[in-house]
Scaffold this motif. Structure first.
Motif, PDB file in Angstrom:
ATOM      1  N   ALA A  11       0.956  -1.214   0.119  1.00 31.12           N
ATOM      2  CA  ALA A  11       0.119  -0.063   0.102  1.00 31.12           C
ATOM      3  C   ALA A  11       0.842   1.202  -0.043  1.00 31.12           C
ATOM      4  O   ALA A  11       0.697   2.416  -0.533  1.00 31.12           O
ATOM      5  CB  ALA A  11      -0.974  -0.169   1.049  1.00 31.12           C
ATOM      6  N   ARG A  26       2.119   1.938  -3.441  1.00 29.68           N
ATOM      7  CA  ARG A  26       1.167   2.768  -4.212  1.00 29.68           C
ATOM      8  C   ARG A  26       1.050   4.123  -4.034  1.00 29.68           C
ATOM      9  O   ARG A  26       0.868   5.061  -4.825  1.00 29.68           O
ATOM     10  CB  ARG A  26      -0.179   1.921  -3.801  1.00 29.68           C
ATOM     11  N   LEU A  44      -5.057   6.410   5.733  1.00 29.11           N
ATOM     12  CA  LEU A  44      -4.751   5.261   4.851  1.00 29.11           C
ATOM     13  C   LEU A  44      -5.736   4.109   5.094  1.00 29.11           C
ATOM     14  O   LEU A  44      -5.613   2.793   5.527  1.00 29.11           O
ATOM     15  CB  LEU A  44      -3.416   4.702   5.412  1.00 29.11           C
ATOM     16  N   GLU A  45      -7.132   4.448   4.816  1.00 30.02           N
ATOM     17  CA  GLU A  45      -7.960   3.604   4.995  1.00 30.02           C
ATOM     18  C   GLU A  45      -8.559   2.773   3.625  1.00 30.02           C
ATOM     19  O   GLU A  45      -8.266   3.123   2.563  1.00 30.02           O
ATOM     20  CB  GLU A  45      -9.169   4.367   5.359  1.00 30.02           C
ATOM     21  N   ASP A  46      -9.049   1.783   3.838  1.00 29.87           N
ATOM     22  CA  ASP A  46      -9.505   0.985   2.785  1.00 29.87           C
ATOM     23  C   ASP A  46     -11.064   1.327   2.282  1.00 29.87           C
ATOM     24  O   ASP A  46     -11.729   1.887   3.136  1.00 29.87           O
ATOM     25  CB  ASP A  46      -9.783  -0.658   3.200  1.00 29.87           C
ATOM     26  N   GLY A  47     -11.423   1.274   0.976  1.00 31.29           N
ATOM     27  CA  GLY A  47     -12.432   1.673   0.617  1.00 31.29           C
ATOM     28  C   GLY A  47     -13.779   1.145   0.894  1.00 31.29           C
ATOM     29  O   GLY A  47     -14.604   1.859   1.267  1.00 31.29           O
ATOM     30  N   ASP A  76      -5.012  10.137   1.890  1.00 31.36           N
ATOM     31  CA  ASP A  76      -4.773   9.289   0.857  1.00 31.36           C
ATOM     32  C   ASP A  76      -4.047  10.089  -0.116  1.00 31.36           C
ATOM     33  O   ASP A  76      -4.704  10.956  -0.969  1.00 31.36           O
ATOM     34  CB  ASP A  76      -5.920   8.741   0.482  1.00 31.36           C
ATOM     35  N   LEU A  77      -2.811   9.467  -0.474  1.00 31.00           N
ATOM     36  CA  LEU A  77      -2.054  10.103  -1.600  1.00 31.00           C
ATOM     37  C   LEU A  77      -2.746   9.834  -2.972  1.00 31.00           C
ATOM     38  O   LEU A  77      -2.600  10.396  -3.877  1.00 31.00           O
ATOM     39  CB  LEU A  77      -0.744   9.610  -1.749  1.00 31.00           C
ATOM     40  N   ARG A  80     -11.230   4.783  -3.850  1.00 29.07           N
ATOM     41  CA  ARG A  80     -12.442   4.714  -3.306  1.00 29.07           C
ATOM     42  C   ARG A  80     -12.659   5.510  -2.008  1.00 29.07           C
ATOM     43  O   ARG A  80     -13.474   6.114  -1.681  1.00 29.07           O
ATOM     44  CB  ARG A  80     -13.265   3.293  -3.014  1.00 29.07           C
ATOM     45  N   THR A  81     -11.550   5.353  -1.120  1.00 31.88           N
ATOM     46  CA  THR A  81     -11.547   6.008  -0.040  1.00 31.88           C
ATOM     47  C   THR A  81     -11.489   7.679  -0.107  1.00 31.88           C
ATOM     48  O   THR A  81     -12.463   8.295   0.282  1.00 31.88           O
ATOM     49  CB  THR A  81     -10.354   5.672   0.830  1.00 31.88           C
ATOM     50  N   ASP A  92      -2.109  13.686   0.543  1.00 36.57           N
ATOM     51  CA  ASP A  92      -0.883  14.040   0.885  1.00 36.57           C
ATOM     52  C   ASP A  92      -0.290  12.703   1.713  1.00 36.57           C
ATOM     53  O   ASP A  92      -1.002  11.975   1.975  1.00 36.57           O
ATOM     54  CB  ASP A  92      -0.899  15.487   1.866  1.00 36.57           C
ATOM     55  N   ASN A  93       0.936  12.904   1.645  1.00 37.09           N
ATOM     56  CA  ASN A  93       1.680  11.891   2.358  1.00 37.09           C
ATOM     57  C   ASN A  93       1.289  12.021   4.017  1.00 37.09           C
ATOM     58  O   ASN A  93       1.408  13.017   4.531  1.00 37.09           O
ATOM     59  CB  ASN A  93       3.061  11.972   2.208  1.00 37.09           C
ATOM     60  N   ILE A  94       1.005  10.933   4.571  1.00 37.57           N
ATOM     61  CA  ILE A  94       0.709  10.844   5.935  1.00 37.57           C
ATOM     62  C   ILE A  94       1.927  11.552   6.817  1.00 37.57           C
ATOM     63  O   ILE A  94       1.712  12.259   7.975  1.00 37.57           O
ATOM     64  CB  ILE A  94       0.290   9.543   6.668  1.00 37.57           C
TER      65      ILE A  94
HETATM   66  P1  ATP Z   1      -9.451   1.721  -1.881  1.00 43.17           P
HETATM   67  O1  ATP Z   1      -9.443   0.547  -0.950  1.00 43.17           O
HETATM   68  O2  ATP Z   1      -9.702   3.074  -1.227  1.00 43.17           O
HETATM   69  O3  ATP Z   1     -10.051   1.679  -3.188  1.00 43.17           O
HETATM   70  P2  ATP Z   1      -6.668   0.708  -2.428  1.00 43.17           P
HETATM   71  O4  ATP Z   1      -7.450  -0.885  -2.121  1.00 43.17           O
HETATM   72  O5  ATP Z   1      -5.812   1.003  -3.422  1.00 43.17           O
HETATM   73  O6  ATP Z   1      -7.567   1.869  -2.156  1.00 43.17           O
HETATM   74  P3  ATP Z   1      -5.904   0.399   0.341  1.00 43.17           P
HETATM   75  O7  ATP Z   1      -4.722  -0.645   0.534  1.00 43.17           O
HETATM   76  O8  ATP Z   1      -7.199  -0.183   0.530  1.00 43.17           O
HETATM   77  O9  ATP Z   1      -5.976   0.770  -1.051  1.00 43.17           O
HETATM   78  O10 ATP Z   1      -5.713   1.595   1.264  1.00 43.17           O
HETATM   79  C1  ATP Z   1      -4.415   2.259   1.127  1.00 43.17           C
HETATM   80  C2  ATP Z   1      -4.463   3.999   0.652  1.00 43.17           C
HETATM   81  O11 ATP Z   1      -3.419   4.602   1.200  1.00 43.17           O
HETATM   82  C3  ATP Z   1      -3.898   3.718  -0.971  1.00 43.17           C
HETATM   83  O12 ATP Z   1      -4.950   4.402  -1.605  1.00 43.17           O
HETATM   84  C4  ATP Z   1      -2.715   4.362  -0.759  1.00 43.17           C
HETATM   85  O13 ATP Z   1      -2.326   4.968  -2.023  1.00 43.17           O
HETATM   86  C5  ATP Z   1      -2.477   5.313   0.233  1.00 43.17           C
HETATM   87  N1  ATP Z   1      -0.992   5.535   0.942  1.00 43.17           N
HETATM   88  C6  ATP Z   1      -0.340   4.566   1.235  1.00 43.17           C
HETATM   89  N2  ATP Z   1       0.873   5.232   1.944  1.00 43.17           N
HETATM   90  C7  ATP Z   1       0.674   6.480   2.024  1.00 43.17           C
HETATM   91  C8  ATP Z   1       0.927   7.428   2.801  1.00 43.17           C
HETATM   92  N3  ATP Z   1       2.567   7.148   3.389  1.00 43.17           N
HETATM   93  N4  ATP Z   1       0.271   8.698   2.804  1.00 43.17           N
HETATM   94  C9  ATP Z   1      -0.679   8.730   2.470  1.00 43.17           C
HETATM   95  N5  ATP Z   1      -1.407   7.843   1.882  1.00 43.17           N
HETATM   96  C10 ATP Z   1      -0.866   6.575   1.556  1.00 43.17           C
END
Ligand code: ATP
Ligand code: MG
Length: 264
Positions: free
Chosen positions: A38, A41, A164-167, A184-185, A190-191, A201-203
């Protein structure tokens, strides 16, 4: 500890340090293996932002601070990556906004929950919710382990900060009429698209700014916070972040295709 020494003058030293920190915390059992993926990504999108906090991100940060300060029962949801990269900021933010802190994991195990609680307590947290049997409530219509929440925390919160949440879970929390703030970068996730306020932005950069902004706004009072929230439009803000990335890519593409005399 990992053994890789990052040269301080490396142009992307900060990013490499963050990676190392995540690997270390993965080996400590705080970060899940999928958390490393993640992060990768997220990094890809950070490149398109020039690894800098953008103006729209700052505006969203201001709105997020205002929303946390005016909430009745704000909760900060912490997963492995958040604990690894922003434990101290989470604690400072909880103190200034009087928010509760709750551990909530996609890949739950009591061992990981307790390791994250320990890390948060080391950073100064007084009470950490959502550990083991304390996460006895369930978010409806959600099948992952993230549905397990603390009845004193996320279950009864009006505002939830979910870096950094799941959608799926963001959607479920919004369906429960909660206001959701995401960091969320990826502005396309979906989040990012579902949250009430999305900080693109980066956390690592966003959380210290969120603390600072909350400290400043707290002094300015509730009316100022309400005014900021009235003016904030998340869809517009997300569109600005996407446009910014697009502009950056177009500029790079132009440099490669135009003859030298026509480049800026
Ligand atoms: P979604 O479930 O929201 O459609 P996803 O399945 O791609 O997205 P998840 O693993 O569910 O991703 O959630 C992690 C999210 O956190 C990703 O969208 C990723 O881009 C983001 N992310 C990861 N590291 C960082 C960080 N350091 N700062 C900000 N965002 C981040
Ligand atoms: Mg997901």
């Amino acid at each position: 500890m990992t053994s890789f020494n990052i040269p301080p003058d490396h142009p992307r030293a900060e990013s490499l340090r963050t990676r190392e920190r995540l690997i270390e915390q993965y080996l400590e059992g705080i970060v899940a293996a999928s958390g490393l993926i993640a992060h990768g990504r997220g990094e890809a999108f950070d490149y398109m932002l020039g690894e800098k906090t953008s103006r729209p991100a700052l505006e969203a940060t201001k709105a997020a601070a205002a929303m946390l300060l005016t909430a009745k029962n704000p909760v900060i949801s912490v997963n492995g990556n958040t604990a690894a990269l922003a434990a101290q900021e989470v604690v400072r933010l909880a103190n200034v906004t009087e928010a509760k802190v709750e551990v909530n994991l996609f890949y739950r195990s009591l061992e990981r929950e307790m390791a994250i609680r320990k890390l948060l307590e080391k950073a100064g947290a007084r009470k950490v919710l959502g550990i083991g049997k304390e996460a006895s409530a369930r978010i409806p219509e959600l099948s992952s382990e993230r549905r397990r929440v603390d009845p004193r925390g996320i279950m009864t919160a009006d505002v939830v900060l979910v870096p950094l949440e799941d959608g799926d879970r963001t959607e479920a929390l919004v369906r429960m009429d909660k206001k959701v703030i995401a960091v969320d970068l990826n502005p396309l996730s979906r989040t990012a698209q579902t949250a009430t306020i999305t900080i693109v932005d980066n956390i690592v950069r966003a959380t210290p700014k969120l603390v600072q902004t909350a400290e400043m706004l707290k002094k300015q009072g509730v009316e100022k916070c309400n005014e900021i929230l009235r003016k904030f439009d998340n869809k517009k803000n997300l569109a600005e972040s996407i446009a910014l990335m697009n502009k950056k890519l177009l500029k790079l593409a132009e440099k490669r295709t135009l003859p030298k005399s026509e480049r800026e």
